[in-house]
Design an enzyme around this catalytic site. Structure first.
Site, PDB file in Angstrom:
ATOM      1  CG  ASN A  82      -1.977  -1.094   1.132  1.00  0.00           C
ATOM      2  OD1 ASN A  82      -2.961  -0.960   0.410  1.00  0.00           O
ATOM      3  ND2 ASN A  82      -1.756  -2.190   1.868  1.00  0.00           N
ATOM      4  CD  GLU A  83       4.769   1.576  -2.714  1.00  0.00           C
ATOM      5  OE1 GLU A  83       5.082   2.296  -1.742  1.00  0.00           O
ATOM      6  OE2 GLU A  83       5.571   0.787  -3.254  1.00  0.00           O
ATOM      7  N   PRO A  84       2.227   5.259  -0.872  1.00  0.00           N
ATOM      8  CG  PRO A  84       4.016   6.700  -0.450  1.00  0.00           C
ATOM      9  CD  PRO A  84       3.697   5.307  -0.930  1.00  0.00           C
TER      10      PRO A  84
END
Length: 641
Positions: free
Chosen positions: A173-175
């Site tokens: 879950n990236e920025p």
């Protein structure tokens, strides 16, 4: 600190006054080492499995990959084999998988989980759930929904194990990830791909997409434990634990989970307010080390050298209790100035016939036997080339020991070039032809053959000898240890064995050194530095009873990724502009590591550039604190064993 497992969850209490953690929004526990912490986390998981089994219920575990949970899995395997821990009632759901990724690829998380856990315990194959990295684009959307629904249908995750990426990602879950996000495909952040690059032998080989459980999926778990190890995670952990909730740091969403614990080692916790600047949150026991740390911090905060700090500076920045102990800023400033000044020496082996009361090294014996341990075949030049040069020039008996062959850091293109040269020089030998054929037909799943690894090791060995000769070290005093733990042909290494420790002990017993230099840089992205340092510590523990070890001092240097802070430095060795150039030329002999080095990290500068900048920055920090202005400084911390 007392640490225990209560109600199958990690809890802790600190004897005496409770430590003020008012800046922290997530419960966290700090350990000296990740090894002890991992054992405790494994015990919590094991207790949960047993409790569910006693109730004849399934235990749903959310599992992570990467380097952080490896020791947890090792301990779970040990408990299965030695204590009868059964995984028969466990249903596992992994967080993520690269896309596309074949499950048989050694970089796949399917491979990782079976290698580290599933192949060694009695979990039922049908209870293992890992996202499919080969799912077609047409089926991907429904596949993610089905993965999500399977978790919910079985009652939700009882326990979720997490690591954290330097972008603040959990899972992948990236920025920008939303609080309510579910299982889905995602494009990987560039920093995430950089961090994965060592395992893939270069960023060009790292997939750009992945399947990941969502933030919402993770947050639905009844219990969450996040593992944070190493200095490289310190800044993002501070943002996560003390910062505001933001999609730009997805891990901050965990602040809203009611049963989350972050388990950290000392390096990973180093940026937390209560660790970095404890005087801002609680009353302190002012040790000499803490005093120096505080005065360095205040000097940097106010942009003043030590000797210009005033009583008002201390009082305005929460340090009045420090002045209470030392009287006035004037007295304290001089004391700390002298303490830092005494770390500076142009004689790293000790200055003969001099008063060594305030020097970092002993004056006697005048000529010392020295071993410089270098994890890879260029760390000696990168990290302490100037000091090595100074030790040789001043007549000490200097030995250089390369702990690993460094073969995986040689590109296939470089090896092919040397194989073709070898073939042209010796057309009767079949070995160069075998190497050429292997390299030209090599696929992503191929591990280098023994012949190829030998050639790559020889390339690095010849470069090392060229560099040490340039600095005047005789070939007979250059030792290639080729520690067995490293020789796997992949980034993943074996555990240290008795053979590794015996090799280390043998050299130390042969040289009987007065000084040992070793890499204390644990920010190394592929972990070899840590294992090499551990091998030294274990060797020292084994032979410290020998009488010659009473005269042996150990100095730790740091590598291309990190440097000691001024308050940590016990010996600072200045370099002249000419010596900076000489060190640069010594590094240049490691030609296979120039112009596109394989393990670059997130710094695009070449190693020689970044280390020159780092040495200049250390010198500038000393100058800013009010000390002499040098061109560059190499720094060392003494290890007391």
């Amino acid at each position: 600190m007392e640490v225990s497992i209560a109600n199958n969850s990690i809890s802790y209490k600190k004897p005496g006054k409770f430590e003020d953690t008012r800046f922290e929004k997530i419960h966290n526990v700090i350990f000296e080492s990740s090894h002890k912490a991992s054992i405790l986390v494994a015990q919590e998981i094991a207790n949960l499995i047993r409790e569910k089994s006693a109730l004849n219920k399934l235990c749903l575990l959310g599992l992570a990959t990467g380097s952080s949970p490896v020791k947890v899995y090792e301990e779970l395997v040990r408990m299965h084999k030695e204590e009868g821990l059964s995984f028969a009632n466990v249903v596992s759901f992994n967080l993520d998988e690269y896309l596309p990724m074949d499950r048989n690829n050694i970089q796949s998380y399917f491979y990782f989980m079976h290698e580290h856990l599933f192949n060694h315990v009695d979990i039922l194959p049908e209870n293992i759930n890992i996202p499919d990295g080969k799912v077609s684009a047409e089926d991907l959307y429904q596949y993610c929904i089905d993965y999500e629904m399977k978790i919910k249908t079985l009652g939700g995750l009882d326990f979720q194990l997490l690591g954290i990426g330097r972008t603040g990602h959990i899972g992948f879950n990236e920025p920008g990830s939303h609080f309510n996000s579910g299982t889905r495909s995602i494009t990987l952040d560039h920093i995430t791909r950089i961090d994965a690059a060592p395992a893939f032998l270069g960023i060009d080989n790292v997939p750009r997409k992945a399947i990941t459980m969502g933030i919402g999926t993770v947050m639905s778990a009844k219990r969450i434990v996040l593992l944070g190890w190493g200095i490289s995670k310190a800044k993002i952990l501070k943002k996560t634990i003390e910062g505001k909730i933001t999609s730009q740091v997805p891990a901050t969403y965990l602040q809203e989970h009611n049963n989350t614990t972050f388990v950290l080692d000392s390096d990973a916790s180093s940026e937390l307010t209560r660790v970095k600047t404890p005087w801002l949150v609680t009353s302190c026991v002012w040790t000499e080390t803490l005093k120096l740390k505080a005065v360095v911090w205040l000097s940097e905060l106010t942009d003043k050298p030590f000797l210009k700090l005033t009583d008002k500076d201390y009082n305005d920045n929460g340090m009045s209790s420090l002045l209470t102990e030392d009287g006035t800023a004037y007295n304290l400033n001089i004391k700390m100035f002298n303490k830092l000044q005494h770390t500076i020496t142009g004689w790293p082996g000790g200055k003969p016939y001099a008063d060594d009361t305030n020097r970092p090294e002993r004056a006697t014996p005048e000529k010392k036997r020295v071993i410089i341990f270098s994890p890879h075949p260029d760390d000696d030049m990168i990290s302490m080339g100037g000091t090595l040069d100074r030790l040789v020039e001043q007549g000490h008996d200097v030995h250089v020991a390369y702990q690993t062959s460094g073969n995986i850091a040689v590109s296939d293109e470089e090896a092919l070039k040397f194989a073709e040269i070898s073939k042209s020089l010796n057309s009767n030998s079949t070995e160069p032809e075998n190497i050429i054929k292997f390299l030209k037909n090599k696929t992503e799943n191929n591990i280098d053959s023994i012949e190829v690894r030998k050639l790559k090791g020889l390339i690095r060995r010849s470069e090392s000898l060229a560099a040490t000769r340039y600095l005047g070290v005789d070939d007979s005093k250059v030792h290639f240890l080729d520690l067995p733990f490293y020789e796997t042909g992949t980034v993943k290494k074996n555990n240290l064995s008795d053979d590794d420790i015996d090799i280390m002990c043998s050299l130390i017993e042969h040289v009987k050194p007065h000084q040992i230099y070793a890499a204390g840089d644990l920010a190394d992205p592929h972990g070899t530095h840590k294992m090499c340092l551990d091998s030294l510590f274990l060797a020292l523990k084994k032979i410290k009873h020998n009488s010659y070890m009473n005269d042996c001092w150990v100095w730790l240097y740091r590598g291309a990724w990190h440097e000691w802070d001024p308050y940590q430095i016990d010996m600072a060795v200045p370099m002249s502009p000419d010596q900076v150039l000489k060190k640069r030329h010594a590094i240049f002999y490691h030609q296979s590591q120039k112009d596109g080095v394989m393990f670059q990290g997130d710094d695009s500068r070449e190693f020689w550039v970044r280390v020159e900048d780092r040495n200049r920055l250390t010198a500038k920090k000393y100058n800013d604190l009010g000390l002499a202005d040098y061109a560059a400084i190499e720094a060392f911390k003494r290890y007391h064993f």
